[in-house]
Scaffold this motif. Structure first.
Motif, PDB file in Angstrom:
ATOM      1  N   ARG A 292       0.975  -0.925  -0.145  1.00 23.24           N
ATOM      2  CA  ARG A 292      -0.363   0.277   0.081  1.00 23.24           C
ATOM      3  C   ARG A 292       0.546   1.078   0.151  1.00 23.24           C
ATOM      4  O   ARG A 292       0.376   2.557  -0.357  1.00 23.24           O
ATOM      5  N   GLN A 293       1.863   1.889   0.809  1.00 22.20           N
ATOM      6  CA  GLN A 293       2.559   1.912   0.533  1.00 22.20           C
ATOM      7  C   GLN A 293       4.066   2.539  -0.296  1.00 22.20           C
ATOM      8  O   GLN A 293       3.726   3.729  -1.232  1.00 22.20           O
ATOM      9  N   SER A 294       4.223   1.410  -0.850  1.00 24.33           N
ATOM     10  CA  SER A 294       4.785   1.474  -2.213  1.00 24.33           C
ATOM     11  C   SER A 294       4.266   1.940  -4.073  1.00 24.33           C
ATOM     12  O   SER A 294       3.882   3.279  -4.284  1.00 24.33           O
ATOM     13  N   LYS A 295       2.438   1.561  -3.711  1.00 26.57           N
ATOM     14  CA  LYS A 295       1.315   1.590  -4.780  1.00 26.57           C
ATOM     15  C   LYS A 295       1.981   0.863  -5.739  1.00 26.57           C
ATOM     16  O   LYS A 295       1.697   1.499  -6.891  1.00 26.57           O
ATOM     17  N   LYS A 296       2.872   0.124  -6.351  1.00 25.17           N
ATOM     18  CA  LYS A 296       3.186  -0.765  -7.212  1.00 25.17           C
ATOM     19  C   LYS A 296       2.982  -1.766  -6.194  1.00 25.17           C
ATOM     20  O   LYS A 296       3.043  -2.261  -5.287  1.00 25.17           O
ATOM     21  N   THR A 297       2.530  -2.687  -7.429  1.00 21.79           N
ATOM     22  CA  THR A 297       1.775  -3.828  -7.153  1.00 21.79           C
ATOM     23  C   THR A 297       3.306  -5.697  -7.050  1.00 21.79           C
ATOM     24  O   THR A 297       2.402  -6.601  -7.728  1.00 21.79           O
ATOM     25  N   THR A 298       3.687  -5.317  -7.667  1.00 22.24           N
ATOM     26  CA  THR A 298       5.061  -6.108  -8.186  1.00 22.24           C
ATOM     27  C   THR A 298       5.689  -6.065  -7.011  1.00 22.24           C
ATOM     28  O   THR A 298       6.524  -5.680  -6.429  1.00 22.24           O
ATOM     29  N   VAL A 299       5.742  -7.769  -6.588  1.00 28.42           N
ATOM     30  CA  VAL A 299       6.871  -8.399  -5.417  1.00 28.42           C
ATOM     31  C   VAL A 299       7.792  -8.809  -6.286  1.00 28.42           C
ATOM     32  O   VAL A 299       7.647  -9.461  -6.663  1.00 28.42           O
ATOM     33  N   LEU A 300       8.944  -8.319  -5.739  1.00 30.07           N
ATOM     34  CA  LEU A 300      10.385  -8.991  -5.868  1.00 30.07           C
ATOM     35  C   LEU A 300      10.691 -10.223  -4.920  1.00 30.07           C
ATOM     36  O   LEU A 300      11.103  -9.080  -3.616  1.00 30.07           O
ATOM     37  N   THR A 301      11.041 -11.212  -5.248  1.00 31.51           N
ATOM     38  CA  THR A 301      11.307 -12.360  -3.843  1.00 31.51           C
ATOM     39  C   THR A 301      12.153 -13.439  -3.798  1.00 31.51           C
ATOM     40  O   THR A 301      12.605 -14.017  -5.292  1.00 31.51           O
ATOM     41  N   LEU A 302      12.772 -14.496  -2.880  1.00 35.55           N
ATOM     42  CA  LEU A 302      12.851 -15.726  -3.703  1.00 35.55           C
ATOM     43  C   LEU A 302      12.487 -16.132  -3.807  1.00 35.55           C
ATOM     44  O   LEU A 302      11.223 -16.677  -2.705  1.00 35.55           O
ATOM     45  N   ALA A 303      12.607 -17.670  -4.245  1.00 31.87           N
ATOM     46  CA  ALA A 303      12.105 -19.365  -4.720  1.00 31.87           C
ATOM     47  C   ALA A 303      11.900 -19.704  -3.355  1.00 31.87           C
ATOM     48  O   ALA A 303      11.584 -20.865  -3.294  1.00 31.87           O
ATOM     49  N   SER A 304      13.117 -19.667  -2.467  1.00 28.36           N
ATOM     50  CA  SER A 304      13.116 -20.378  -1.446  1.00 28.36           C
ATOM     51  C   SER A 304      12.806 -19.607  -0.316  1.00 28.36           C
ATOM     52  O   SER A 304      12.893 -20.038   0.744  1.00 28.36           O
ATOM     53  N   GLU A 305      11.893 -18.841  -0.245  1.00 27.08           N
ATOM     54  CA  GLU A 305      10.853 -17.834   0.634  1.00 27.08           C
ATOM     55  C   GLU A 305      10.420 -18.431   1.392  1.00 27.08           C
ATOM     56  O   GLU A 305       9.629 -20.193   0.672  1.00 27.08           O
TER      57      GLU A 305
END
Length: 363
Positions: free
Chosen positions: A82-95
């Protein structure tokens, strides 16, 4: 029972249990109440927030207490999106699933990257994936399956330069592995991983603004419900004791890892580790057996281990972290995780090694 599953949960520390009883008897007021009993509880609550900020070496932002590390991750991710206002997240496949599963609902798109075959963070893949669409990066402090340690400070500094918000799941790393959170926007922790009571977590937010639920009167209006002040007092006591004991825990864990590496037959077992490694989590790939088979054989011998994150217990799919470092699905089924704690002994590890070696002899 020989308990070698401290990454799943820990028994409450005796001093934390005593602290809970003492606080429940003397500071039982609702921390939102206006009378003196409420003020006493509020004072303890504010002291706990300040203490956690101090231990995290942070001077801005605030601590919110939650019902678990998983809820803390949910609040952090929903808040930052919500703070970013962007809707794409980058994360690790191992999360951990407490990150990946909420993102299926919260993010319009989730981009995942793998690790290097060594278990290290893949900087080239990360930089390539950090396009203008990325609003939030979520990265583990320590991987729950293997104990891989990731360069959180460097990742966060890169993101700050590129106007990307950063969440770090610190549930497995908090108090166990040093970390600089200067550029991190949200960091999450869990009480029961460090000998505190279950059903309690916390999230650091640089700017606590939004609730993922509804506007309420507790925890800066972000999380509804009366705050568990006795549980928080017990959590802080457990943290203090863990800070005192962690160096000893990690030193003995390193010795236990050496015993496993020396004595387990390499034809059947492989220690999975990274150059940046938390010693108290030891992942072992079982080359010729399914990991759950080995887990159950150890359990019959009175030894408790896991086949990865406890949140995936009962699922017999390939391990996501092994896949993230390049193992095929068939090989990624063979993982057990030993995790050591404050009371683990050399004799207990010797007994575990003996059972693992006996499985080879029984073939």
């Amino acid at each position: 029972m020989i308990y070698l599953d401290h990454a799943a949960t820990t028994p409450i520390h005796p001093d934390a249990l005593e602290q809970y009883k003492r606080t429940a008897e003397t500071a039982y007021g609702n921390s939102s109440s206006l009378h003196d009993a409420g003020d006493d509880a509020l004072r303890l609550l504010n002291q706990a927030r300040a203490q956690l900020l101090d231990w995290l070496q942070l001077t801005e932002g605030n601590i919110l207490f939650t019902g678990s590390g998983s809820e803390a991750n949910y609040i952090a991710l929903s808040h930052l999106l919500r703070q970013s206002k962007k809707t794409t997240v980058l994360t690790l496949a191992s999360e951990h699933d407490s990150v990946l599963l909420p993102l299926k609902r919260l993010a319009r798109q989730t981009v995942t990257i793998n690790l290097l075959p060594t278990g290290e963070f893949d900087w080239n893949a990360f930089r390539e994936a950090c396009t203008d669409d990325i609003g939030v990066v979520s990265v583990q402090h320590v991987n729950s399956d293997t104990g891989f340690v990731f360069p959180v400070a460097e990742i966060a500094a890169f993101c700050r330069q590129n106007n990307i918000l950063v969440h770090c799941d610190g549930v497995q790393g908090f108090l166990k592995q040093p970390v600089c959170l200067k550029d991190v926007d949200a960091y999450t922790i869990s009480s029961h991983k460090v000998y505190g009571p279950k059903g309690l977590g916390a999230v650091y937010l640089r700017r606590p603004l939004f609730s993922p639920y509804y506007e309420s009167h507790h925890e800066f209006g972000i999380r509804p419900g009366t705050v568990d002040v006795p549980g928080i007092a017990a959590f802080l006591m457990a943290c203090q004791r863990y800070r005192d004991e962690n160096q000893k825990i990690q030193a003995s864990s390193k010795r236990f890892r050496g015993m496993l590496k020396k004595r387990l037959p390499s034809t059947r077992y492989q220690i999975i580790e990274s150059p940046q490694q938390l010693d108290s989590i030891c992942a072992i790939r079982t080359k010729q057996r399914d990991g759950q088979f080995v887990l159950l054989a150890l359990n019959r011998a009175g030894i408790a281990v896991s086949a990865g994150s406890a949140c995936r217990a009962g699922e017999n799919g390939p391990n996501a972290t092994l896949r993230a470092i390049g193992y095929e699905d068939s090989a990624a089924h063979g993982l057990i995780r030993l995790s050591f704690g404050r009371t683990t002994t050399t004799e207990e590890v010797n007994q575990c090694i003996a059972v693992l070696c006996s499985l080879e002899e029984s073939d």
